[in-house]
Design a protein around this motif. Structure first.
Motif, PDB file in Angstrom:
ATOM      1  N   ARG A 131      -0.960   2.469  -1.029  1.00 39.90           N
ATOM      2  CA  ARG A 131      -1.990   2.508   0.005  1.00 39.90           C
ATOM      3  C   ARG A 131      -1.666   1.442   1.045  1.00 39.90           C
ATOM      4  NH1 ARG A 131      -5.987   5.851  -1.585  1.00 39.90           N
ATOM      5  NH2 ARG A 131      -7.315   5.261   0.171  1.00 39.90           N
ATOM      6  N   ARG A 132      -2.050   1.696   2.288  1.00 34.30           N
ATOM      7  CA  ARG A 132      -1.871   0.736   3.376  1.00 34.30           C
ATOM      8  C   ARG A 132      -3.230   0.462   4.021  1.00 34.30           C
ATOM      9  NH1 ARG A 132       3.877  -0.671   5.082  1.00 34.30           N
ATOM     10  NH2 ARG A 132       5.004   0.275   3.358  1.00 34.30           N
ATOM     11  N   VAL A 133      -3.317  -0.667   4.725  1.00 34.64           N
ATOM     12  CA  VAL A 133      -4.554  -1.081   5.379  1.00 34.64           C
ATOM     13  C   VAL A 133      -4.330  -1.141   6.881  1.00 34.64           C
ATOM     14  CG1 VAL A 133      -6.293  -2.895   5.596  1.00 34.64           C
ATOM     15  CG2 VAL A 133      -5.282  -2.395   3.354  1.00 34.64           C
ATOM     16  N   ILE A 134      -5.214  -0.496   7.643  1.00 31.96           N
ATOM     17  CA  ILE A 134      -5.126  -0.516   9.100  1.00 31.96           C
ATOM     18  C   ILE A 134      -5.409  -1.931   9.595  1.00 31.96           C
ATOM     19  CG2 ILE A 134      -6.075   0.413  11.244  1.00 31.96           C
ATOM     20  CD1 ILE A 134      -6.794   2.949   9.675  1.00 31.96           C
ATOM     21  N   HIS A 155      -1.068   0.114  15.011  1.00 33.61           N
ATOM     22  CA  HIS A 155      -1.564   1.416  15.468  1.00 33.61           C
ATOM     23  C   HIS A 155      -2.995   1.633  14.983  1.00 33.61           C
ATOM     24  CE1 HIS A 155      -1.649   5.706  16.383  1.00 33.61           C
ATOM     25  NE2 HIS A 155      -0.497   5.554  17.013  1.00 33.61           N
ATOM     26  N   HIS A 156      -3.854   2.150  15.865  1.00 33.42           N
ATOM     27  CA  HIS A 156      -5.266   2.337  15.523  1.00 33.42           C
ATOM     28  C   HIS A 156      -5.497   3.499  14.557  1.00 33.42           C
ATOM     29  CE1 HIS A 156      -6.837   0.085  19.365  1.00 33.42           C
ATOM     30  NE2 HIS A 156      -5.936  -0.601  18.687  1.00 33.42           N
ATOM     31  N   ASP A 157      -4.617   4.495  14.590  1.00 35.31           N
ATOM     32  CA  ASP A 157      -4.742   5.669  13.710  1.00 35.31           C
ATOM     33  C   ASP A 157      -3.385   5.964  13.077  1.00 35.31           C
ATOM     34  OD1 ASP A 157      -7.566   6.579  14.312  1.00 35.31           O
ATOM     35  OD2 ASP A 157      -6.716   6.610  16.336  1.00 35.31           O
ATOM     36  N   PRO A 158      -2.952   5.131  12.132  1.00 31.26           N
ATOM     37  CA  PRO A 158      -1.563   5.199  11.658  1.00 31.26           C
ATOM     38  C   PRO A 158      -1.301   6.153  10.513  1.00 31.26           C
ATOM     39  CG  PRO A 158      -2.651   3.339  10.646  1.00 31.26           C
ATOM     40  CD  PRO A 158      -3.665   3.977  11.555  1.00 31.26           C
ATOM     41  N   ALA A 174      -9.966  -1.208  11.688  1.00 33.44           N
ATOM     42  CA  ALA A 174      -9.247  -2.283  10.990  1.00 33.44           C
ATOM     43  C   ALA A 174      -9.920  -2.585   9.659  1.00 33.44           C
ATOM     44  CB  ALA A 174      -9.186  -3.534  11.849  1.00 33.44           C
ATOM     45  N   GLY A 175      -9.094  -2.731   8.620  1.00 29.74           N
ATOM     46  CA  GLY A 175      -9.602  -2.978   7.282  1.00 29.74           C
ATOM     47  C   GLY A 175      -9.729  -1.731   6.431  1.00 29.74           C
ATOM     48  N   THR A 176      -9.646  -0.556   7.053  1.00 27.04           N
ATOM     49  CA  THR A 176      -9.708   0.712   6.319  1.00 27.04           C
ATOM     50  C   THR A 176      -8.374   0.970   5.636  1.00 27.04           C
ATOM     51  OG1 THR A 176     -11.235   1.582   7.976  1.00 27.04           O
ATOM     52  CG2 THR A 176     -10.152   3.188   6.513  1.00 27.04           C
ATOM     53  N   ASP A 177      -8.415   1.368   4.370  1.00 30.03           N
ATOM     54  CA  ASP A 177      -7.160   1.694   3.699  1.00 30.03           C
ATOM     55  C   ASP A 177      -6.988   3.205   3.597  1.00 30.03           C
ATOM     56  OD1 ASP A 177      -9.050   2.208   1.733  1.00 30.03           O
ATOM     57  OD2 ASP A 177      -7.769   1.523   0.101  1.00 30.03           O
ATOM     58  N   PHE A 178      -5.750   3.633   3.387  1.00 30.20           N
ATOM     59  CA  PHE A 178      -5.426   5.062   3.329  1.00 30.20           C
ATOM     60  C   PHE A 178      -4.211   5.251   2.427  1.00 30.20           C
ATOM     61  CE2 PHE A 178      -3.138   3.178   6.856  1.00 30.20           C
ATOM     62  CZ  PHE A 178      -1.858   3.683   6.734  1.00 30.20           C
TER      63      PHE A 178
END
Length: 377
Positions: A213-216, A168-171, A222-226
């Motif tokens: 934390r997870r990584v898109i 997903h692009h915006d998960p 892609a590569g962004t964590d949240f």
């Protein structure tokens, strides 16, 4: 209750929330004669316009404009879970019926307020998932209801995988309150269990979180964590009012993806149902003493995302209860809330509500075919 628009013709629909899942709804709704999509609405009007253009919808704009568009009787609310209550309340205030994507709302208190508001306004509330209306689960439900496994005793439902952040692009919303595997995927499995075994009386659960934390993994970010704000692995025991019991697992923490494990054990046989997040088969039966599974026929019935909307529209025109209803959605939400509370407290938790078990569809029901004399276009 019947609410507005109990005359003839297709039910006018507005789709609010034109994200990833809306394409499936819009594609399917266009082929269901019980409805006519009149408007697309989104906080990003450009996204609404793109969805409307792709699927031949005559109007696009913001959520309020779509909800209040002339001719709209039913709002299909496909917004993110945190907005489900707000958008549904706006639809009800405008005198529209509303069908919410799952979960019905982020919490049982807001769901109860929503159903109370709909009762006062004389409109209906529908609730996804509608996968239990698909050919596979309907064949399963009919088999169980007809005693094909004897008296149902227990069930096992298993959903596991690495999580939607991989595709997903915006998960982020999957990992905030109202999301996680329990609230995102749980409704499919729990709705199927309730449709088969009736309402749940109490639950016991454990939960955990493998990563903070997870990584898109896909798309422009892609590569962004949240941050992860919810449990990503939940195991729960369910006791039904009927006396049956079920074991369930909902996990975003497994490298192995498995989403098609749904089994019912009765006094005479075990039934392996289809993936509750799908609309088809297979359906298998293994009787006591047999050493091999037998695959049973599953007739296609043309269902897909939005079948619950079509069935609800037919029910509105016919003045009867619809199957993917607000009471069912509230009960499943109550079950999930009780599971979350049990995992936190480490104790059995009773489920606050009950609901009628939805009747199986008539064999041969197909939302692609007009089945009501007042729906001729």
């Amino acid at each position: 209750m019947s609410g507005p628009g109990t005359g003839g013709g297709p039910v006018g629909v507005a789709v609010v929330g034109c994200g990833v899942i809306s394409a499936q709804y819009l594609r399917n709704l266009a082929g269901f004669p019980a409805v006519r999509v009149l408007a697309c609405g989104d906080l990003d009007p450009a996204r609404a316009r793109a969805a409307a253009a792709e699927h031949g919808v005559p109007y696009a704009g913001g959520p309020h404009d779509a909800i209040t568009r002339p001719g709209v009787e039913l709002v299909v609310n496909l917004t993110v879970p945190a907005a489900h209550a707000e958008v549904a309340e706006a639809a009800i205030a405008a005198g529209r019926h509303v069908y919410n994507e799952k979960p019905l709302t982020p919490d049982p208190a807001s769901a109860r307020r929503l159903l109370a508001a709909a009762e006062r306004a004389g409109v209906r509330v529908g609730a996804a998932p509608d996968t239990f209306l698909g050919a596979g689960l309907q064949a399963t439900l009919r088999l169980l209801a007809e005693g094909g496994a004897g008296r149902p005793l227990s069930a096992v439902a298993l959903m596991q995988g690495p999580g939607p952040q991989r595709w997903h692009h915006d998960p982020e919303f999957f990992f905030r309150p109202g999301g996680g595997p329990l609230f995102d995927m749980g409704p499919y499995y729990l709705t199927a269990l309730v449709a088969a075994l009736g309402p749940v009386a109490r639950v016991a659960a454990l939960s955990g979180r493998a990563f903070d934390r997870r990584v898109i993994g896909a798309g422009p970010r892609a590569g962004t964590d949240f941050p992860v704000e919810v449990a990503t692995h939940v195991t729960a025991l369910l006791e039904f009012a009927s006396g049956a019991v079920a074991t369930t697992v909902f996990s975003f923490d497994s490298p192995l993806g498995r989403q098609d494990f749904l089994e019912f054990t009765g006094t005479e046989a075990t039934v392996a149902g289809p993936n509750p997040n799908g609309f088809g088969g297979p359906l298998r039966l293994r009787r006591a003493g047999e050493t091999e599974w037998r695959e049973l026929p599953v007739p296609a019935n043309g269902t897909g995302r939005g079948a619950g909307v079509a069935e609800m529209a037919l029910a509105i025109r016919e003045g009867r209860p619809h199957r993917a209803g607000g009471e069912l959605g509230l009960h499943v939400l109550d079950v999930m809330a009780a599971i979350a509370e049990s995992a936190e407290r480490g104790a059995f938790v009773p489920v606050a509500s009950t609901c009628p078990r939805p009747e199986p569809l008539p064999e041969g029901w197909d939302p692609r075919i007009s089945q009501h004399r007042n729906l001729a276009i």
